[in-house]
Design an enzyme around this catalytic site. Structure first.
Site, PDB file in Angstrom:
ATOM      1  N   GLY A 240       0.763  -1.246   0.000  1.00 25.81           N
ATOM      2  CA  GLY A 240       0.000   0.000   0.000  1.00 25.81           C
ATOM      3  C   GLY A 240       0.789   1.288   0.000  1.00 25.81           C
ATOM      4  N   PRO A 277       4.578  -5.344  -0.746  1.00 25.14           N
ATOM      5  CA  PRO A 277       4.649  -4.111  -1.534  1.00 25.14           C
ATOM      6  C   PRO A 277       4.585  -4.394  -3.031  1.00 25.14           C
ATOM      7  CG  PRO A 277       6.853  -4.781  -0.895  1.00 25.14           C
ATOM      8  CD  PRO A 277       5.907  -5.768  -0.257  1.00 25.14           C
ATOM      9  N   ARG A 279       3.496  -1.367  -5.780  1.00 26.22           N
ATOM     10  CA  ARG A 279       3.775  -0.094  -6.459  1.00 26.22           C
ATOM     11  C   ARG A 279       5.095   0.541  -6.035  1.00 26.22           C
ATOM     12  NH1 ARG A 279      -0.775   3.101  -8.124  1.00 26.22           N
ATOM     13  NH2 ARG A 279      -1.942   1.953  -6.545  1.00 26.22           N
ATOM     14  N   TYR A 321      -9.167   5.628 -12.753  1.00 26.98           N
ATOM     15  CA  TYR A 321      -9.083   6.254 -11.420  1.00 26.98           C
ATOM     16  C   TYR A 321      -8.800   7.756 -11.498  1.00 26.98           C
ATOM     17  CZ  TYR A 321      -7.481   1.386 -10.736  1.00 26.98           C
ATOM     18  OH  TYR A 321      -7.325   0.028 -10.772  1.00 26.98           O
ATOM     19  N   CYS A 346     -11.894   5.134 -29.340  1.00 26.15           N
ATOM     20  CA  CYS A 346     -13.119   5.891 -29.588  1.00 26.15           C
ATOM     21  C   CYS A 346     -13.970   6.053 -28.337  1.00 26.15           C
ATOM     22  CB  CYS A 346     -13.888   5.241 -30.720  1.00 26.15           C
ATOM     23  SG  CYS A 346     -12.925   5.362 -32.223  1.00 26.15           S
TER      24      CYS A 346
HETATM   25  N1  LLP Z   1      -1.572  -6.979  -1.013  1.00 25.51           N
HETATM   26  C1  LLP Z   1      -2.849  -7.073  -1.387  1.00 25.51           C
HETATM   27  C2  LLP Z   1      -3.719  -8.054  -0.713  1.00 25.51           C
HETATM   28  C3  LLP Z   1      -3.355  -6.235  -2.396  1.00 25.51           C
HETATM   29  O1  LLP Z   1      -4.638  -6.325  -2.743  1.00 25.51           O
HETATM   30  C4  LLP Z   1      -2.494  -5.289  -3.025  1.00 25.51           C
HETATM   31  C5  LLP Z   1      -2.987  -4.417  -4.086  1.00 25.51           C
HETATM   32  C6  LLP Z   1      -1.147  -5.251  -2.617  1.00 25.51           C
HETATM   33  C7  LLP Z   1      -0.723  -6.104  -1.593  1.00 25.51           C
HETATM   34  C8  LLP Z   1      -0.151  -4.326  -3.227  1.00 25.51           C
HETATM   35  O2  LLP Z   1      -0.456  -2.989  -2.994  1.00 25.51           O
HETATM   36  P1  LLP Z   1       0.576  -1.846  -3.391  1.00 25.51           P
HETATM   37  O3  LLP Z   1       1.795  -1.969  -2.515  1.00 25.51           O
HETATM   38  O4  LLP Z   1       0.930  -2.002  -4.826  1.00 25.51           O
HETATM   39  O5  LLP Z   1      -0.172  -0.587  -3.144  1.00 25.51           O
HETATM   40  N2  LLP Z   1      -4.872  -1.026 -10.017  1.00 25.51           N
HETATM   41  C9  LLP Z   1      -4.741  -0.043  -8.956  1.00 25.51           C
HETATM   42  C10 LLP Z   1      -4.096  -0.640  -7.711  1.00 25.51           C
HETATM   43  C11 LLP Z   1      -4.806  -1.846  -7.187  1.00 25.51           C
HETATM   44  C12 LLP Z   1      -4.162  -2.459  -5.967  1.00 25.51           C
HETATM   45  C13 LLP Z   1      -4.752  -3.778  -5.649  1.00 25.51           C
HETATM   46  N3  LLP Z   1      -4.193  -4.440  -4.525  1.00 25.51           N
HETATM   47  C14 LLP Z   1      -3.983   1.159  -9.473  1.00 25.51           C
HETATM   48  O6  LLP Z   1      -3.641   1.194 -10.656  1.00 25.51           O
HETATM   49  O7  LLP Z   1      -3.759   2.121  -8.731  1.00 25.51           O
END
Ligand code: LLP
Length: 425
Positions: A240, A277, A279, A321, A346
């Site tokens: 996150g 992690p 992103r 988003y 389109c």
């Molecule tokens: N763990 C779980 C259970 C998750 O559902 C997610 C992301 C992560 C870890 C990794 O989260 P991160 O560290 O990447 O924030 N498509 C969206 C983001 C969707 C995230 C879904 N779950 C976007 O483009 O912003």
């Protein structure tokens, strides 16, 4: 921090001019910097190692390309997977099963079988019915499935509603007040080994406050569950952590600040920590390189439309988003302008930027959409019969295609005609 910089008057990925990649591979194309990925994996790992020997399980959904996974595996990361497909990709990249956690609300029986056979580190379960199904699978296969329950702490993560996961109305996890019953039930079920607890409240988080509140709830539950006799040795704190998309906005908390908060909140937990992690590891290690097809006057009095050869099918985040991606000229002429940057699809939603202050762009110019290493190529589709975009990885002065451009023939050949078209009357 990333390795996309102007050298001379041309934007480079590490030592490679982006003009060279566009020439060799065509556009649109995703370009990743292995140095940026490796650096982020190292910085994150070193920050979190202050809390013992954590498992850092890269969220494969952010970028599942085999070369990306292999790069991160070599940097010491495991994998957080949410489907049988992601599990197989992680294993194909030689990530050991002992470094893999399986998240997600809808694991199927077949996916559970695969993960049980492989002997993954942990299943993060999201409901009691899921625990019942996994128990049956494990008994049938004669294995013991290590489990944690994902708790929904009812915390507002303060991010976009579509990527918030920790509010009670979201589909994820079990409510804190159901936790005791769920753990008691799982402890009775054969084939399960209750070992942990998990939480993940959302993505692109820019404030540590909601995370700290969620983790505090988890700490309280660990104490309560232990008092009930459950042997908890693992706490999975999810992913996150956000990345900077807009240079003018204050940057999200650093891995060091995140780690400091975690060390403070978890100091008496006496567990192994797991992180998921996505992103923060790959987000700004990638760009989408695109060419301007033409510049079109607006029918009204607004800014001109810069029509590029990448579309919403290649990069969905702005349309899905309202996400903001910085747009840079690869060979800036020095002039600045305001423009609407749009793709060829389109739909009016095929808009990357509206009245954006940016480098002036002429037909034929190359532009780079920044921060496209996470949730970009992986979310692409072939809408408007546009083949999937290729991916390139750069290392120093070298680059390699790590996914070919899909051919139109492959797209067409994937469709099958029903037999009645061949029957003559
Ligand atoms: N763990 C779980 C259970 C998750 O559902 C997610 C992301 C992560 C870890 C990794 O989260 P991160 O560290 O990447 O924030 N498509 C969206 C983001 C969707 C995230 C879904 N779950 C976007 O483009 O912003």
């Amino acid at each position: 921090m990333n390795h996309f910089e102007l050298r001379g008057r041309v934007l480079h990925a590490e030592g490679v001019p982006l003009t060279e990649i566009a020439e060799a591979v065509g556009t649109p194309v995703y370009v990743y910097s292995s140095a940026t990925m490796e650096r982020h994996a190292r910085v994150f790992r070193e920050a979190l190692e202050k809390s013992g020997d954590p498992l850092i399980a890269f969220a494969v959904k952010a970028n599942p390309n085999a070369a990306v996974l292999a790069t991160l595996a070599r940097a010491g990361l495991g994998a957080d997977v949410v489907s049988g497909g992601e599990l197989r990709r992680a294993m194909a990249a030689e990530i050991p099963a002992a470094h893999i956690v399986f998240s997600g609300v809808g694991k199927t029986e077949r996916e559970m079988e695969l993960a049980c056979r492989e002997g993954i580190y942990q299943f993060n379960l999201e409901s009691e019915p899921e625990a019942e199904m996994l128990s049956q699978v494990a008994v049938r296969l004669g294995c013991e499935a290590p489990i944690a329950f994902r708790i929904n702490p009812d915390v507002d993560a303060g991010t976009h509603a579509k990527i918030s996961t920790g509010k009670s109305e979201n589909k994820f996890g079990i409510a804190g007040n159901r936790a005791l019953a769920a753990y008691a039930r799982a402890a009775e079920l054969p084939g399960l080994k209750v070992q942990g607890i998990a939480v993940h409240i959302g993505s692109q988080l820019t404030d540590l406050g909601p995370l700290e509140r969620a983790f505090t709830t988890i700490g309280e539950l660990i104490h309560t569950l232990r008092a009930e006799g459950h042997d908890l040795s693992v706490a999975d704190l999810g992913g996150g952590l956000g990345v900077p998309y807009e240079p003018e906005k204050p940057p999200p908390p650093t891995p060091a600040a995140y780690s400091e908060m975690i060390a403070r909140v978890t100091k008496d937990w006496n567990v192994r920590l797991v992180f998921e992690p996505g992103r923060v590891i790959v987000g700004n290690a990638g760009i989408l390189l695109t060419r301007v097809i033409r510049v079109k006057e607006s029918a009204g009095s607004g800014a001109p439309f810069v029509v590029v050869d990448a579309g919403m099918n290649d990069l969905m985040r702005p349309s899905l988003y309202d996400a903001w991606h910085e747009i840079r000229a690869v060979s800036p002429h020095g002039q600045k302008t305001h423009a609407n940057v749009v793709g060829p699809v389109c739909e009016t939603g095929d808009t990357f930027a509206t009245t954006r202050a940016m480098d002036e762009a002429q037909p034929g110019d190359l532009l780079a959409f920044m921060t496209c290493g996470a949730y970009a190529a992986t979310m692409a589709s072939t809408y408007n019969s546009r083949p999937l975009t290729p991916e390139v990885m750069v290392k120093g002065n070298r680059f390699a295609i790590i996914r070919d451009r899909q051919s139109i023939e492959a797209l067409i050949d994937a469709d099958k005609m029903p037999p009645w078209f061949e029957e003559r009357e």
